[in-house]
Design an enzyme around this catalytic site. Structure first.
Site, short mmCIF file in Angstrom:
data_model
loop_
_atom_site.label_atom_id
_atom_site.label_comp_id
_atom_site.label_asym_id
_atom_site.label_seq_id
_atom_site.Cartn_x
_atom_site.Cartn_y
_atom_site.Cartn_z
CE1 TYR A 151 0.41 -82.57 -2.79
CE2 TYR A 151 1.25 -82.93 -0.59
CZ TYR A 151 0.20 -82.63 -1.43
OH TYR A 151 -1.04 -82.38 -0.90
CG ASN A 206 -9.49 -82.13 -2.74
OD1 ASN A 206 -9.58 -81.04 -2.20
ND2 ASN A 206 -8.32 -82.73 -2.98
N GLY A 234 -1.66 -68.13 1.51
CA GLY A 234 -1.05 -66.86 1.91
C GLY A 234 -1.84 -65.63 1.51
CG LEU A 262 -7.14 -65.80 4.65
CD1 LEU A 262 -7.23 -66.86 5.72
CD2 LEU A 262 -8.12 -64.68 4.92
#
Length: 298
Positions: A57, A162, A216, A218
């Site tokens: 990350y 995943n 975001g 949604l």
């Protein structure tokens, strides 16, 4: 102080908060040390004590940024749970990686954990996940790496991210897995129907959920106008925000998924905590599913 009810991730597993705080974008947030401290301490105060990381990350920089806070507040380690992931090697010529690829080898898993521990400023991870399914994964090799890390006390529990149900079943046949971290939201309902959540229920484990608000989207009318309108209307009726409602929709599933909230906003942490206190009625849940899918049930 917090009022959220924590629960075990799996029988014999760690106790996590019902929602987690995600650090995927920490480097992009450009927090000052004081701002990061305020964000982390707000999460802990609300009862959001599980922090989700991955080695890569922020270009392999986010864990070290969080580690600066933890190294300044070592007494907080016993109050939080740290999750990290490994196995993705992005294109990075400086590291000798000429193509993006996955690496679930024994050597890479151990080296990645050592780097994560060093960057985070801790001597153990509560949970380590294989970040993506690796077509070249040798399940016995991964199991051996997990056993070594557990024996040394560097990682307490293990899972994946995943993985399809068959990929999960393969590795779980060699080593205990306590979660599958999956993408799920009202804009990505596949895990509810493809066997992923069913498998978690069957195994008695709780899935973790990334992108529970679809990054975001949604909350934006353009992504799905009908769903956006339904969220707005129902949220107003229930006196909550659309984000809280969308998270509560996930939390209503009997697999008891743990959504990961990945926003720099303190208000977003408040919304995530509020979702844990909102028990949706069955008809509310199905009304949102119908809006998401654009048709009623068969």
């Amino acid at each position: 102080m917090h009022t959220l009810s924590s629960a075990q991730l799996a029988p014999g597993g760690p106790v996590f908060s019902p929602v987690a705080a995600g650090l995927w974008r920490l480097h992009d947030w450009n927090f000052s040390p004081a701002e990061l401290a305020a964000w982390v301490e707000r999460a802990i105060h609300l009862g959001i004590t599980t922090f989700d990381h991955a080695d890569l990350y922020g270009g392999f920089r986010c864990e070290a940024l969080f580690g600066q806070w933890l190294k300044a507040n070592p007494g907080q380690r016993e109050n939080i749970q740290l999750v990290s992931k490994c196995g993705i090697k992005p294109l990075d010529a400086s590291r000798g990686w000429q193509v993006k690829h996955y690496d679930s080898s024994h050597t890479h898993i151990l080296a990645s954990v050592e780097a994560s521990l060093r960057n985070l400023g801790t001597d153990y991870l509560d949970l380590l996940l294989i970040h993506r399914p690796d077509p070249l994964m040798d399940p016995d090799e991964v199991a051996a790496a997990f056993a070594s890390l557990k024996q040394s006390g560097k990682v307490r529990h293990f899972g994946v991210s995943n993985f399809s149900p068959s990929q999960f079943a393969l590795l779980a046949s060699r080593t205990p897995l306590l979660t599958n971290q999956l993408e799920a939201s009202l804009l990505h309902t596949a895990p509810l129907f493809d066997g992923s959540f069913d498998q978690c229920l069957q195994a008695g484990i709780r899935p973790m959920v990334w992108s529970p608000l679809a990054g975001g989207r949604l909350l934006q009318a353009a992504a799905h106008p009908a769903l956006h309108a339904a969220l707005q209307q129902m949220a107003a009726e229930l006196a909550v925000t659309p984000a809280t409602l969308a998270l509560a929709w996930l939390l209503r599933h009997p697999a008891r998924p743990i959504p990961i909230s990945g926003s720099r906003s303190l208000h977003s942490l408040d919304e995530a905590a509020a979702a844990c206190r909102l028990q949706l009625e069955r008809q509310h849940w199905f009304a949102l599913l119908e809006a998401a899918h654009g048709h009623s049930l068969a």
